[in-house]
Design an enzyme around this catalytic site. Structure first.
Site, PDB file in Angstrom:
ATOM      1  N   GLY A   1       0.793  -1.237   0.000  1.00  0.00           N
ATOM      2  CA  GLY A   1       0.000   0.000   0.000  1.00  0.00           C
ATOM      3  C   GLY A   1       0.819   1.277   0.000  1.00  0.00           C
ATOM      4  O   GLY A   1       0.335   2.325   0.430  1.00  0.00           O
ATOM      5  N   SER A   2       2.068   1.202  -0.516  1.00  0.00           N
ATOM      6  CA  SER A   2       2.844   2.453  -0.518  1.00  0.00           C
ATOM      7  C   SER A   2       2.264   3.453  -1.517  1.00  0.00           C
ATOM      8  O   SER A   2       2.228   4.652  -1.252  1.00  0.00           O
ATOM      9  CB  SER A   2       4.327   2.173  -0.793  1.00  0.00           C
ATOM     10  OG  SER A   2       4.522   1.741  -2.107  1.00  0.00           O
ATOM     11  N   ASN A   3       1.779   2.973  -2.657  1.00  0.00           N
ATOM     12  CA  ASN A   3       1.112   3.896  -3.598  1.00  0.00           C
ATOM     13  C   ASN A   3      -0.154   4.466  -2.967  1.00  0.00           C
ATOM     14  O   ASN A   3      -0.463   5.645  -3.130  1.00  0.00           O
ATOM     15  CB  ASN A   3       0.784   3.183  -4.915  1.00  0.00           C
ATOM     16  CG  ASN A   3       1.968   3.141  -5.855  1.00  0.00           C
ATOM     17  OD1 ASN A   3       2.384   4.177  -6.379  1.00  0.00           O
ATOM     18  ND2 ASN A   3       2.526   1.956  -6.062  1.00  0.00           N
TER      19      ASN A   3
ATOM     20  N   MET B   1      -4.049  -7.216  -6.805  1.00  0.00           N
ATOM     21  CA  MET B   1      -3.651  -8.415  -7.532  1.00  0.00           C
ATOM     22  C   MET B   1      -4.815  -9.244  -8.088  1.00  0.00           C
ATOM     23  O   MET B   1      -4.612 -10.364  -8.533  1.00  0.00           O
ATOM     24  CB  MET B   1      -2.797  -9.310  -6.620  1.00  0.00           C
ATOM     25  CG  MET B   1      -1.548  -8.631  -6.087  1.00  0.00           C
ATOM     26  SD  MET B   1      -0.522  -7.926  -7.377  1.00  0.00           S
ATOM     27  CE  MET B   1       0.228  -9.413  -8.018  1.00  0.00           C
TER      28      MET B   1
ATOM     29  N   ASN C   1      -4.935   2.123 -13.190  1.00  0.00           N
ATOM     30  CA  ASN C   1      -4.021   1.154 -12.588  1.00  0.00           C
ATOM     31  C   ASN C   1      -2.594   1.662 -12.760  1.00  0.00           C
ATOM     32  O   ASN C   1      -2.291   2.399 -13.690  1.00  0.00           O
ATOM     33  CB  ASN C   1      -4.159  -0.207 -13.290  1.00  0.00           C
ATOM     34  CG  ASN C   1      -3.261  -1.257 -12.678  1.00  0.00           C
ATOM     35  OD1 ASN C   1      -3.099  -1.314 -11.447  1.00  0.00           O
ATOM     36  ND2 ASN C   1      -2.660  -2.092 -13.504  1.00  0.00           N
TER      37      ASN C   1
ATOM     38  N   HIS D   1       1.297   0.212 -13.249  1.00  0.00           N
ATOM     39  CA  HIS D   1       2.019  -1.021 -13.574  1.00  0.00           C
ATOM     40  C   HIS D   1       3.518  -0.719 -13.645  1.00  0.00           C
ATOM     41  O   HIS D   1       3.915   0.282 -14.247  1.00  0.00           O
ATOM     42  CB  HIS D   1       1.510  -1.570 -14.914  1.00  0.00           C
ATOM     43  CG  HIS D   1       2.139  -2.868 -15.280  1.00  0.00           C
ATOM     44  ND1 HIS D   1       1.765  -4.066 -14.694  1.00  0.00           N
ATOM     45  CD2 HIS D   1       3.140  -3.167 -16.143  1.00  0.00           C
ATOM     46  CE1 HIS D   1       2.513  -5.038 -15.188  1.00  0.00           C
ATOM     47  NE2 HIS D   1       3.347  -4.522 -16.060  1.00  0.00           N
TER      48      HIS D   1
ATOM     49  N   ASP E   1      -3.565  -5.106 -18.354  1.00  0.00           N
ATOM     50  CA  ASP E   1      -2.549  -4.051 -18.548  1.00  0.00           C
ATOM     51  C   ASP E   1      -2.561  -3.459 -19.968  1.00  0.00           C
ATOM     52  O   ASP E   1      -1.498  -3.182 -20.538  1.00  0.00           O
ATOM     53  CB  ASP E   1      -1.135  -4.597 -18.222  1.00  0.00           C
ATOM     54  CG  ASP E   1      -1.034  -5.089 -16.783  1.00  0.00           C
ATOM     55  OD1 ASP E   1      -1.704  -4.518 -15.921  1.00  0.00           O
ATOM     56  OD2 ASP E   1      -0.275  -6.052 -16.534  1.00  0.00           O
TER      57      ASP E   1
HETATM   58  C1  GRF Z   1       3.781  -1.533  -7.448  1.00  0.00           C
HETATM   59  O1  GRF Z   1       5.039  -1.737  -8.030  1.00  0.00           O
HETATM   60  C2  GRF Z   1       2.712  -1.523  -8.504  1.00  0.00           C
HETATM   61  O2  GRF Z   1       3.110  -0.962  -9.711  1.00  0.00           O
HETATM   62  C3  GRF Z   1       2.454  -2.996  -8.695  1.00  0.00           C
HETATM   63  O3  GRF Z   1       2.539  -3.545  -7.390  1.00  0.00           O
HETATM   64  C4  GRF Z   1       3.379  -2.720  -6.578  1.00  0.00           C
HETATM   65  C5  GRF Z   1       2.548  -2.315  -5.405  1.00  0.00           C
HETATM   66  O4  GRF Z   1       3.258  -1.614  -4.438  1.00  0.00           O
HETATM   67  N1  GRF Z   1       1.200  -3.217  -9.382  1.00  0.00           N
HETATM   68  P1  GRF Z   1       2.492  -0.917  -3.219  1.00  0.00           P
HETATM   69  O5  GRF Z   1       1.538  -1.946  -2.625  1.00  0.00           O
HETATM   70  O6  GRF Z   1       1.784   0.292  -3.733  1.00  0.00           O
HETATM   71  O7  GRF Z   1       3.596  -0.580  -2.258  1.00  0.00           O
END
Ligand code: GRF
Length: 193
Positions: A20-22, A94, A111, A113, A149
């Site tokens: 969940g860093s994004n 996922m 999304n 990627h 994708d």
């Molecule tokens: C990221 O690299 C994203 O592009 C991919 O999975 C990773 C998720 O990272 N789909 P986070 O959970 O946001 O840290």
């Protein structure tokens, strides 16, 4: 919620499966006065996701679903409708959403990627990129359609691969770029719709 520009912020749901860093970066971004979004809800297929643990420290509502069958999707659609969600951001999510679900939110699901799409769709991107001795990789924010994708690309960021990079170091470098790219892509999408 109304932003600095007087325009209502788009109610956003983030779907996650892991770290969940994004998601965290998008939450931070949504709190800026001139951000076009407010994060209203986070959904996950994984109750043990680190991202879900983090949300306990915030006021953002989170819900867990299996995303295994249509019934789950029906329930999710009801929640999204009830909360008047305008935009869905998949961030390390996922599961594959059904064609029907995507149709209902057509053009409103983003999304991120970790590759320069259309190259390296799917899983294990960094391993494949390194194995093929690519000079560059990167990340892409795209709209979600029913093919994996493959939706319209909104923004990309190129990252140089060094000789001593391995999948782990490359993933780290790209993730850092993802954190900056996702907010930019949202701004771009919402300024043109
Ligand atoms: C990221 O690299 C994203 O592009 C991919 O999975 C990773 C998720 O990272 N789909 P986070 O959970 O946001 O840290």
């Amino acid at each position: 919620m109304v932003g600095l520009t007087g325009v209502r912020k788009k109610k956003t749901a983030i779907f996650i499966s892991g770290n969940g860093s994004n998601m965290k970066k998008l939450i931070k971004f949504s709190k800026l006065r001139n951000s076009p979004i407010c994060v209203d809800l986070v959904l996950s297929n994984n109750k043990k996701a680190n991202g879900i643990r983090y949300l306990k420290k915030t006021k953002i509502v989170s819900k867990i679903f299996n995303f295994k069958n249509n019934k789950d999707e029906e329930k999710i659609l009801k929640i999204l409708k009830k909360r008047k969600i305008d935009l869905i951001c998949l961030a390390g999510f996922m599961k594959i959403l059904s064609r029907d679900f995507i149709k209902k939110f057509n053009g409103k699901i983003l999304n991120i990627h970790p590759s320069l799409l259309p190259k390296y769709k799917g899983l294990n991107t960094h391993e494949r990129v390194i194995m093929n001795n690519e000079k560059f990789s990167g990340c892409t924010v795209h709209l979600v359609n029913s093919k994996l994708d493959s939706g319209k690309i909104i923004l990309q960021k190129k990252v140089r691969i060094n000789k001593n990079d391995n999948p782990k170091t490359l993933a780290k470098k790209i993730l850092k770029e993802e954190h900056m790219l996702y907010p930019k892509a949202i701004k771009k999408l919402l300024s043109t719709t």
